[in-house]
Motif scaffolding. Sequence first.
Motif, mmCIF file in Angstrom:
data_model
loop_
_atom_site.group_PDB
_atom_site.id
_atom_site.type_symbol
_atom_site.label_atom_id
_atom_site.label_comp_id
_atom_site.label_asym_id
_atom_site.label_seq_id
_atom_site.Cartn_x
_atom_site.Cartn_y
_atom_site.Cartn_z
ATOM 1 N N THR A 238 0.842 -1.200 0.000
ATOM 2 C CA THR A 238 0.000 0.000 0.000
ATOM 3 C C THR A 238 0.873 1.245 0.000
ATOM 4 O O THR A 238 1.879 1.305 0.698
ATOM 5 N N PHE A 239 0.476 2.242 -0.796
ATOM 6 C CA PHE A 239 1.279 3.455 -0.943
ATOM 7 C C PHE A 239 0.456 4.693 -0.620
ATOM 8 O O PHE A 239 -0.770 4.682 -0.637
ATOM 9 N N ARG A 240 1.182 5.783 -0.337
ATOM 10 C CA ARG A 240 0.576 7.083 -0.054
ATOM 11 C C ARG A 240 1.487 8.159 -0.609
ATOM 12 O O ARG A 240 2.655 7.906 -0.941
ATOM 13 N N ASN A 241 0.995 9.357 -0.691
ATOM 14 C CA ASN A 241 1.775 10.472 -1.231
ATOM 15 C C ASN A 241 2.637 11.072 -0.118
ATOM 16 O O ASN A 241 2.361 12.130 0.424
ATOM 17 N N ASN A 242 3.697 10.353 0.218
ATOM 18 C CA ASN A 242 4.622 10.765 1.269
ATOM 19 C C ASN A 242 6.040 10.549 0.752
ATOM 20 O O ASN A 242 6.439 9.411 0.503
ATOM 21 N N LYS A 243 6.786 11.608 0.587
ATOM 22 C CA LYS A 243 8.089 11.523 -0.064
ATOM 23 C C LYS A 243 9.057 10.604 0.669
ATOM 24 O O LYS A 243 9.758 9.807 0.053
ATOM 25 N N GLU A 244 9.131 10.704 1.988
ATOM 26 C CA GLU A 244 10.098 9.932 2.757
ATOM 27 C C GLU A 244 9.598 8.522 3.081
ATOM 28 O O GLU A 244 10.382 7.581 3.149
ATOM 29 N N GLN A 245 8.298 8.386 3.304
ATOM 30 C CA GLN A 245 7.723 7.086 3.678
ATOM 31 C C GLN A 245 6.501 6.777 2.807
ATOM 32 O O GLN A 245 5.367 6.752 3.281
ATOM 33 N N PRO A 246 6.719 6.534 1.527
ATOM 34 C CA PRO A 246 5.587 6.322 0.617
ATOM 35 C C PRO A 246 4.880 4.985 0.802
ATOM 36 O O PRO A 246 3.747 4.825 0.351
ATOM 37 N N LEU A 247 5.535 4.016 1.441
ATOM 38 C CA LEU A 247 4.953 2.684 1.595
ATOM 39 C C LEU A 247 4.683 2.382 3.056
ATOM 40 O O LEU A 247 5.506 2.666 3.917
ATOM 41 N N ASN A 248 3.509 1.807 3.324
ATOM 42 C CA ASN A 248 3.162 1.429 4.687
ATOM 43 C C ASN A 248 3.171 -0.089 4.788
ATOM 44 O O ASN A 248 2.528 -0.770 3.988
ATOM 45 N N SER A 249 3.882 -0.601 5.759
ATOM 46 C CA SER A 249 4.056 -2.052 5.887
ATOM 47 C C SER A 249 2.915 -2.727 6.631
ATOM 48 O O SER A 249 2.958 -3.925 6.876
ATOM 49 N N GLY A 250 1.883 -1.959 7.003
ATOM 50 C CA GLY A 250 0.769 -2.528 7.758
ATOM 51 C C GLY A 250 -0.167 -3.386 6.945
ATOM 52 O O GLY A 250 -1.117 -3.961 7.483
ATOM 53 N N PHE A 251 0.088 -3.498 5.622
ATOM 54 C CA PHE A 251 -0.764 -4.317 4.752
ATOM 55 C C PHE A 251 0.080 -4.825 3.593
ATOM 56 O O PHE A 251 0.561 -4.043 2.770
ATOM 57 N N ILE A 252 0.297 -6.137 3.535
ATOM 58 C CA ILE A 252 1.050 -6.763 2.456
ATOM 59 C C ILE A 252 0.285 -8.012 2.020
ATOM 60 O O ILE A 252 0.008 -8.888 2.845
ATOM 61 N N ALA A 253 -0.077 -8.093 0.743
ATOM 62 C CA ALA A 253 -0.807 -9.256 0.231
ATOM 63 C C ALA A 253 0.113 -10.107 -0.635
ATOM 64 O O ALA A 253 0.964 -9.581 -1.353
ATOM 65 N N VAL A 254 -0.068 -11.419 -0.568
ATOM 66 C CA VAL A 254 0.768 -12.361 -1.322
ATOM 67 C C VAL A 254 -0.135 -13.367 -2.032
ATOM 68 O O VAL A 254 -1.003 -13.980 -1.390
ATOM 69 N N ARG A 255 0.082 -13.523 -3.336
ATOM 70 C CA ARG A 255 -0.694 -14.517 -4.078
ATOM 71 C C ARG A 255 -0.239 -15.918 -3.670
ATOM 72 O O ARG A 255 0.954 -16.203 -3.601
ATOM 73 N N GLY A 256 -1.207 -16.801 -3.441
ATOM 74 C CA GLY A 256 -0.893 -18.092 -2.856
ATOM 75 C C GLY A 256 -0.514 -19.196 -3.817
ATOM 76 O O GLY A 256 -0.629 -20.369 -3.467
ATOM 77 N N THR A 257 -0.073 -18.850 -5.016
ATOM 78 C CA THR A 257 0.435 -19.867 -5.933
ATOM 79 C C THR A 257 1.882 -20.184 -5.567
ATOM 80 O O THR A 257 2.548 -19.378 -4.888
ATOM 81 N N PRO A 258 2.434 -21.332 -6.030
ATOM 82 C CA PRO A 258 3.843 -21.629 -5.732
ATOM 83 C C PRO A 258 4.775 -20.516 -6.186
ATOM 84 O O PRO A 258 5.680 -20.119 -5.438
ATOM 85 N N GLU A 259 4.559 -19.984 -7.397
ATOM 86 C CA GLU A 259 5.423 -18.906 -7.884
ATOM 87 C C GLU A 259 5.227 -17.640 -7.060
ATOM 88 O O GLU A 259 6.196 -16.957 -6.703
#
Length: 420
Positions: A238-259
């Motif tokens: 997830t991203f926001r319009n923040n120059k120094e901290q544009p990404l927030n680690s509070g939400f990360i999704a991962v596709r559940g296929t082997p790859e």
Amino acid sequence: MLGKRVCSGWLPFLVLCLSLFIVFLHIMSVLELRQHSAAEVPQRKQYKKFDHLVFGPAAGEGLSDRLQCKGNKTLTKTYFGASSKNLKAGSNISIVTVFATYNTAVDQLTNGKSIDSVMVGNISYKKVEKSIAILNVFVNFIQETMPQSNIIILTNPSSKLPVERDRLTILPIQGDYSREMLMLQRIRSYIFLETRAAEHSKWKGQVNHYIFTDSDIAVVDDLGQIFNDHPDFHVALTFRNNKEQPLNSGFIAVRGTPEGILRAKSFLEEVLKVYTSKFMKASRMLGDQLALAWVVKSYASFDVRRFSRKQAFVDQISGASVLFLPCSIYNWTPPEGAGQFHGMPLDVKVVHFKGSRKRLMLESWNFLKSTSSSDIADMLCLILRSGRTKNFNAVLFFWWCVTVTPHIFGLVFESSFLRV
């Protein structure tokens, strides 16, 4: 005559400086008095906080793409809560969080109440009790909107979490869960995906997606559409319009296929490597977000200007197809943070109760379940109208701005007439 004009010209400046100095001394005296009082009479400490939420008008009034409220009632036709009526919502998705409790000194008691307690409704919580209550509400929201999802809590093997639900697994993982290392441990714990990839051959082709979140979030709509609407990504941020901290680690999704699992694991390992080599000084807070941003921005072809827009987009980073989702929908923060000036998007799916907002998370769930007429849309109006829990220093600053500052400027303007 010239000397008098020079003196009269300096007079307003001297009056202003003197007034500010007097105010400064007054504030310091009050703060010192508070410290002495707290040391001499500890039982009075609990009365120094204004332990309540402050409500005001809902932001975003008149904007067609924002939630419209009248008090705690929504005026906008929305689909919030529709997913909770779908008994299949959340199938093949696991929501994963990292949670740890900390040993604290025995709370001092005054008249049978803890000085570190907080009242939410008619319930008084101590610090640890409040943390567990928030974890329970985290689970409640997921099971309300995604009843078929699985919930995995990654924790220290020594932690005994009193949370028992259907479709919930507490998974102990060895590591350093101290406050100083928790953010670093969180990334390390996420890499348990490696074991899931090894087990994939046993699943007979069944796909199980993963969404890693903070434990102070409320899922208010089914998140399964992420994987349907964006079929080609491996990992989502997830991203926001923040120059120094544009990404927030509070939400990360991962596709559940082997790859997807292997690519996401490789991506997180690179983030971990950058974290430990460049951002250990920020290990207690923000280190993971800084490492994420560094990994993404290190690719020359990446256009950081896309962070200023609100549309989702995909890019190739470190061998993984990375989907970037706007925080305004998938990681929205209540009024005192991002989004407060523009209201709440109609399609918000995740509300993140950062910092002092955690008490509001408990209040929101209580409101949702208080009456049969309340629904998620009305609850979002309550969240949108809420403000920070006020404390003594904030009240003191407000008092100074309202009463002392006008008096100071009144003296300055009055002194200006002395030159005439």
